[in-house]
Design a protein around this motif. Sequence first.
Motif, PDB file in Angstrom:
ATOM      1  N   GLU A 122      -0.457 -69.232  79.767  1.00  0.00           N
ATOM      2  CA  GLU A 122      -1.783 -69.377  79.711  1.00  0.00           C
ATOM      3  C   GLU A 122      -2.253 -69.168  78.337  1.00  0.00           C
ATOM      4  OE1 GLU A 122      -3.868 -66.193  81.930  1.00  0.00           O
ATOM      5  OE2 GLU A 122      -5.685 -67.513  82.042  1.00  0.00           O
ATOM      6  N   VAL A 164      -1.803 -70.909  90.793  1.00  0.00           N
ATOM      7  CA  VAL A 164      -3.238 -70.223  90.609  1.00  0.00           C
ATOM      8  C   VAL A 164      -3.665 -70.430  89.197  1.00  0.00           C
ATOM      9  CG1 VAL A 164      -4.282 -67.938  90.734  1.00  0.00           C
ATOM     10  CG2 VAL A 164      -2.644 -68.790  92.542  1.00  0.00           C
ATOM     11  N   LYS A 167      -4.791 -73.977  88.526  1.00  0.00           N
ATOM     12  CA  LYS A 167      -6.180 -74.130  89.214  1.00  0.00           C
ATOM     13  C   LYS A 167      -7.361 -73.748  88.485  1.00  0.00           C
ATOM     14  CE  LYS A 167      -5.833 -75.641  93.883  1.00  0.00           C
ATOM     15  NZ  LYS A 167      -4.622 -75.466  94.376  1.00  0.00           N
ATOM     16  N   LYS A 168      -7.193 -72.286  88.000  1.00  0.00           N
ATOM     17  CA  LYS A 168      -8.026 -71.580  87.209  1.00  0.00           C
ATOM     18  C   LYS A 168      -8.495 -72.553  86.050  1.00  0.00           C
ATOM     19  CE  LYS A 168      -8.050 -67.493  84.336  1.00  0.00           C
ATOM     20  NZ  LYS A 168      -7.159 -66.420  83.906  1.00  0.00           N
ATOM     21  N   HIS A 169      -7.609 -73.223  85.522  1.00  0.00           N
ATOM     22  CA  HIS A 169      -7.772 -73.816  84.361  1.00  0.00           C
ATOM     23  C   HIS A 169      -7.941 -75.287  84.685  1.00  0.00           C
ATOM     24  CE1 HIS A 169      -7.136 -70.529  81.499  1.00  0.00           C
ATOM     25  NE2 HIS A 169      -6.397 -70.168  82.240  1.00  0.00           N
TER      26      HIS A 169
END
Length: 358
Positions: A122, A164, A167-169
């Motif tokens: 991240e 996940v 997808k979030k980014h």
Amino acid sequence: MVTKTIDLRSDTVTKPNEVMRAAMANAEVDDDVLSFDPTAFRLEAEMARITGKEAALFVPSGTMGNLISVMIHCEVRGSEVILGDNCHIHIFENGGISTIGGVHPRPVKNNKDGTMDIDLIEAAIRNPNFEICYPKTRLICLENTHANTGGKCLSVEYIDEVGVLAKKHGLKLHIDGARIFHASVALGVPVNRLVQAADSVSVCLSKGLGAPVGSVIVGSREFIARARILRKTLGGGMRQVGILCAAALVAVQENVEKLADDHKKAKALAEGLNNIKGLKVDIASVQTNILYFDISEDANITAHKLINQLEEHGVLMMADSSSRIRVVLHYQISAADVQYTLACIEQAVNGTPFKNGH
Ligand SMILES: *Cc1c(COP(=O)(O)O)cnc(C)c1O
């Protein structure tokens, strides 16, 4: 007297068996660049089914499969991909994603189990508000099993978690699944579940599965339509390719069930090596068909010397360093071959004359 070679250098050394050769001889073929080869379509449909994706494409190699996948997900030149610093794409593919694809690699530390820490992934995602200096992150790549860490399996929970995050980014997820079947068998998780979070997967048919040539990439229909064009651009479009796909179909249908046995042979070899004074394997680290063993400093032999001595007795291995050797099991190595190999190693390490026939 040596009558047979026991080739433990890699699982790429498998030779097509009689069933595969017969299937190749009888394959129904046509021009696959023009999308007419029925056997290529059969293989691609089967691989799409097994992996739970919409479509598949046969490619000449895993390297090309990864290159095509990365280039499609990072279509704008100067995009960035987050990948493991010890992964195959980063280490062993000639930097093709950069030199050919115009894609910038952002390596993140690979742990001993083949993962990258989620918070490190991240943290490596570029802030899109600073595009004056930053390339745009578009893709995360995972490798399963992770070859350079000794064939370690990434769990479905870990892959889902990375999915996940992606997808979030707004990022894509590609899995280099050269040995995804090994991971599936070792974990007891079906391949389609294991790669559920991935937008694309590259799968090797010519390693443990034993096909003579080729890999397959899988993904959405749109992804594969673009991959078909890019494969042609890269010179990977082949005409009567059904000859190769016929062997690959046999490999997928008949050899997946043999992988569990390869894992058992790797474990047996590891345990045997640990019983030889001066050699050491971390047994717990042997999860699939790849193992590394270390030669202690007080042992009277180096990796290269041991390899040369073994070669005289028909046993082939590759040195990873002067004190470390890599061994890869596959279905054309028998349990008896493993025992013979152990006997040869023991005699070489102990400096006793060889007495085994084979
Ligand atoms: C072998 C391998 C590849 C590349 O396959 P080639 O067919 O040799 O190009 C990619 N990724 C991993 C993890 C591999 O082991």
